[in-house]
Design a protein around this motif. Structure first.
Motif, PDB file in Angstrom:
ATOM      1  N   GLY A 144       0.801  -1.215   0.000  1.00  0.00           N
ATOM      2  CA  GLY A 144       0.000   0.000   0.000  1.00  0.00           C
ATOM      3  C   GLY A 144       0.833   1.263   0.000  1.00  0.00           C
ATOM      4  N   ALA A 145       2.138   1.129  -0.299  1.00  0.00           N
ATOM      5  CA  ALA A 145       3.026   2.292  -0.318  1.00  0.00           C
ATOM      6  C   ALA A 145       2.990   2.952  -1.693  1.00  0.00           C
ATOM      7  N   GLU A 146       3.414   4.202  -1.739  1.00  0.00           N
ATOM      8  CA  GLU A 146       3.429   4.915  -3.006  1.00  0.00           C
ATOM      9  C   GLU A 146       4.822   4.856  -3.632  1.00  0.00           C
ATOM     10  N   VAL A 147       4.894   4.525  -4.911  1.00  0.00           N
ATOM     11  CA  VAL A 147       6.168   4.580  -5.638  1.00  0.00           C
ATOM     12  C   VAL A 147       6.315   5.985  -6.222  1.00  0.00           C
ATOM     13  N   VAL A 148       7.248   6.746  -5.648  1.00  0.00           N
ATOM     14  CA  VAL A 148       7.466   8.119  -6.090  1.00  0.00           C
ATOM     15  C   VAL A 148       8.160   8.131  -7.450  1.00  0.00           C
ATOM     16  N   GLY A 149       9.047   7.175  -7.644  1.00  0.00           N
ATOM     17  CA  GLY A 149       9.763   7.100  -8.900  1.00  0.00           C
ATOM     18  C   GLY A 149      10.855   6.061  -8.848  1.00  0.00           C
ATOM     19  N   VAL A 150      11.663   6.086  -9.887  1.00  0.00           N
ATOM     20  CA  VAL A 150      12.701   5.087 -10.089  1.00  0.00           C
ATOM     21  C   VAL A 150      13.996   5.808 -10.444  1.00  0.00           C
ATOM     22  N   ALA A 151      15.116   5.326  -9.903  1.00  0.00           N
ATOM     23  CA  ALA A 151      16.425   5.835 -10.311  1.00  0.00           C
ATOM     24  C   ALA A 151      17.284   4.658 -10.755  1.00  0.00           C
ATOM     25  N   ILE A 152      17.821   4.779 -11.959  1.00  0.00           N
ATOM     26  CA  ILE A 152      18.548   3.683 -12.598  1.00  0.00           C
ATOM     27  C   ILE A 152      19.929   4.193 -13.007  1.00  0.00           C
ATOM     28  N   ALA A 153      20.937   3.359 -12.858  1.00  0.00           N
ATOM     29  CA  ALA A 153      22.259   3.765 -13.316  1.00  0.00           C
ATOM     30  C   ALA A 153      22.301   3.795 -14.846  1.00  0.00           C
ATOM     31  N   ILE A 154      21.961   2.675 -15.476  1.00  0.00           N
ATOM     32  CA  ILE A 154      22.071   2.567 -16.934  1.00  0.00           C
ATOM     33  C   ILE A 154      20.798   1.954 -17.506  1.00  0.00           C
ATOM     34  N   GLU A 155      20.137   2.701 -18.352  1.00  0.00           N
ATOM     35  CA  GLU A 155      18.942   2.181 -19.027  1.00  0.00           C
ATOM     36  C   GLU A 155      19.300   1.793 -20.456  1.00  0.00           C
ATOM     37  N   LYS A 156      18.952   0.563 -20.825  1.00  0.00           N
ATOM     38  CA  LYS A 156      19.100   0.145 -22.214  1.00  0.00           C
ATOM     39  C   LYS A 156      17.770   0.410 -22.892  1.00  0.00           C
ATOM     40  N   CYS A 157      17.638   1.629 -23.442  1.00  0.00           N
ATOM     41  CA  CYS A 157      16.357   2.076 -23.982  1.00  0.00           C
ATOM     42  C   CYS A 157      15.863   1.142 -25.085  1.00  0.00           C
ATOM     43  N   PHE A 158      16.822   0.572 -25.826  1.00  0.00           N
ATOM     44  CA  PHE A 158      16.434  -0.263 -26.977  1.00  0.00           C
ATOM     45  C   PHE A 158      15.750  -1.559 -26.556  1.00  0.00           C
ATOM     46  N   MET A 177      21.289   6.784 -20.566  1.00  0.00           N
ATOM     47  CA  MET A 177      20.254   6.133 -21.378  1.00  0.00           C
ATOM     48  C   MET A 177      20.866   5.734 -22.709  1.00  0.00           C
ATOM     49  N   ILE A 178      20.967   4.438 -22.934  1.00  0.00           N
ATOM     50  CA  ILE A 178      21.603   3.940 -24.154  1.00  0.00           C
ATOM     51  C   ILE A 178      20.541   3.640 -25.196  1.00  0.00           C
ATOM     52  N   ASP A 179      20.594   4.374 -26.306  1.00  0.00           N
ATOM     53  CA  ASP A 179      19.619   4.174 -27.381  1.00  0.00           C
ATOM     54  C   ASP A 179      20.010   3.013 -28.283  1.00  0.00           C
ATOM     55  N   ALA A 180      21.325   2.839 -28.477  1.00  0.00           N
ATOM     56  CA  ALA A 180      21.767   1.776 -29.378  1.00  0.00           C
ATOM     57  C   ALA A 180      23.194   1.356 -29.048  1.00  0.00           C
ATOM     58  N   MET A 181      23.469   0.089 -29.286  1.00  0.00           N
ATOM     59  CA  MET A 181      24.836  -0.423 -29.167  1.00  0.00           C
ATOM     60  C   MET A 181      25.155  -1.168 -30.451  1.00  0.00           C
ATOM     61  N   ASP A 183      27.596  -3.737 -32.817  1.00  0.00           N
ATOM     62  CA  ASP A 183      28.432  -4.910 -32.594  1.00  0.00           C
ATOM     63  C   ASP A 183      29.919  -4.558 -32.601  1.00  0.00           C
ATOM     64  N   ASP A 184      30.245  -3.396 -33.196  1.00  0.00           N
ATOM     65  CA  ASP A 184      31.658  -2.986 -33.185  1.00  0.00           C
ATOM     66  C   ASP A 184      32.002  -2.182 -31.930  1.00  0.00           C
ATOM     67  N   GLY A 185      31.098  -2.179 -30.953  1.00  0.00           N
ATOM     68  CA  GLY A 185      31.432  -1.567 -29.665  1.00  0.00           C
ATOM     69  C   GLY A 185      30.941  -0.151 -29.486  1.00  0.00           C
ATOM     70  N   GLY A 186      30.308   0.430 -30.497  1.00  0.00           N
ATOM     71  CA  GLY A 186      29.814   1.795 -30.383  1.00  0.00           C
ATOM     72  C   GLY A 186      28.566   1.885 -29.514  1.00  0.00           C
ATOM     73  N   VAL A 187      28.461   2.984 -28.780  1.00  0.00           N
ATOM     74  CA  VAL A 187      27.315   3.205 -27.901  1.00  0.00           C
ATOM     75  C   VAL A 187      26.757   4.587 -28.197  1.00  0.00           C
ATOM     76  N   SER A 188      25.427   4.697 -28.447  1.00  0.00           N
ATOM     77  CA  SER A 188      24.847   6.045 -28.589  1.00  0.00           C
ATOM     78  C   SER A 188      23.814   6.283 -27.494  1.00  0.00           C
ATOM     79  N   PHE A 189      23.890   7.481 -26.936  1.00  0.00           N
ATOM     80  CA  PHE A 189      23.053   7.826 -25.794  1.00  0.00           C
ATOM     81  C   PHE A 189      21.855   8.658 -26.219  1.00  0.00           C
ATOM     82  N   ARG A 190      20.764   8.513 -25.517  1.00  0.00           N
ATOM     83  CA  ARG A 190      19.613   9.392 -25.673  1.00  0.00           C
ATOM     84  C   ARG A 190      19.949  10.706 -24.967  1.00  0.00           C
ATOM     85  N   PRO A 191      19.765  11.840 -25.649  1.00  0.00           N
ATOM     86  CA  PRO A 191      20.087  13.122 -25.006  1.00  0.00           C
ATOM     87  C   PRO A 191      19.226  13.324 -23.763  1.00  0.00           C
TER      88      PRO A 191
END
Lengths: 195, 195
Positions: A144-158, A177-181, A183-191
């Motif tokens: 019966g508690a309220e969830v105010v929100g969530v805090a995450i270190a790394i979100e894999k948005c995809f 927030m990672i939008d895409a990874m 296979d050659d190791g590149g990572v793009s973040f959501r602004p």
């Protein structure tokens, strides 16, 4: 959070299948300067939201939850993972599906540690499918508690779990927030908005 | 550490069989004011010992190790528990006997995260028989690292593990040292030097 993005680019390892290894600074080995900065950033994001308790899940969420809890001066509770559904009436319990391992497990927390008047902040290291988070939300709901929100270190948005939960009205703040990874190791973040 | 003794007397629960429940402030739910004080006390105890890394074991050691690591500004590494001995050559591994569960398990840590030049501080919540600690010492030894000492939240002196390890020359600092627990709930502490 720029520091988290920089750490991912510098020390993260992208493996095939959408796997990001951050064992050198976030799980297994923890960079405590980064950890303290994460605690302060989570405090800043939820300042004024009257959080009374942080709920996380063992094991890799604990350090982040502890850093945030010390910064925000609220207690931390961690739910435990159990393979069996053999839990007694003194706990809240929910079932989580692990996509990584292809199995279900139970998350349980003692009824003594979540109260109906608690305003809960959920904290975890990764958000991918969102199933662990849904399990924690169920535990808070059961109390019966309220969830105010969530805090995450790394979100894999995809993997979609974060945006699905946002669409249901859950406030989710992810430090990177990672939008895409690639296979050659590149990572793009959501602004993200800057602090 | 007086604060830890006070918390044990106030909120700890003694159960038959030498069991002390501290779930309301140390594991499962964590009092973060106590946690921050523990981090500072561990820093004070090992000031000048040139600790380069903290090693702990999942799950309930992680929060304490994180607090100490942030206070001391050194990285934290946590060893993982595995039921099987099916570990590869990229990890150090040792076997720990659980007296609570009557089973053996493996503790493993990646070779990347403990180096021969590391000066390791071991951190855990409880010290009873000392078998988990011996497992961690083995991991550090396997890496060729030096164990500077051990910091424990609560030592159950009557189970002997701490004094056995001290007799072998291991430095152990326990924030509360319990000499005896009565079946009627009484707890007596071993006197410690004041800060």
């Amino acid at each position: 959070m720029k520091l988290m993005e920089q750490m991912i680019l510098k020390d993260g390892k992208v493996l095939p299948g959408g796997i990001l290894k951050v064992g050198s600074f976030l799980n297994q080995q923890i960079d405590t300067e980064l950890l303290a900065a994460m605690g302060e950033e989570i405090k800043r994001l939820y300042a004024g939201d009257h959080v009374t308790k942080i709920l996380t899940i063992e094991s890799s969420g604990i350090a982040i939850a502890a850093a945030a809890g010390m910064a925000m001066q609220v207690p931390v509770v961690f739910a435990k993972k159990h393979k069996t559904s053999n839990v007694d009436g003194e706990v809240y319990s929910s079932v989580v599906h692990s996509f990584t391992h292809g199995t279900d497990y139970n998350v349980v927390v003692s009824r003594d540690y979540i109260r109906p008047d608690d305003r809960i902040l959920l904290v975890d290291d990764f958000l991918a499918s969102g199933s662990a988070l849904e399990g924690l939300i169920e535990l808070a709901d059961a109390a019966g508690a309220e969830v105010v929100g969530v805090a995450i270190a790394i979100e894999k948005c995809f993997q979609g779990g974060g945006d699905e939960l946002r669409a249901k009205g859950v406030r989710i703040e992810s430090l990177a927030m990672i939008d895409a990874m690639d296979d050659d190791g590149g990572v793009s973040f959501r602004p993200q908005p800057e602090a």
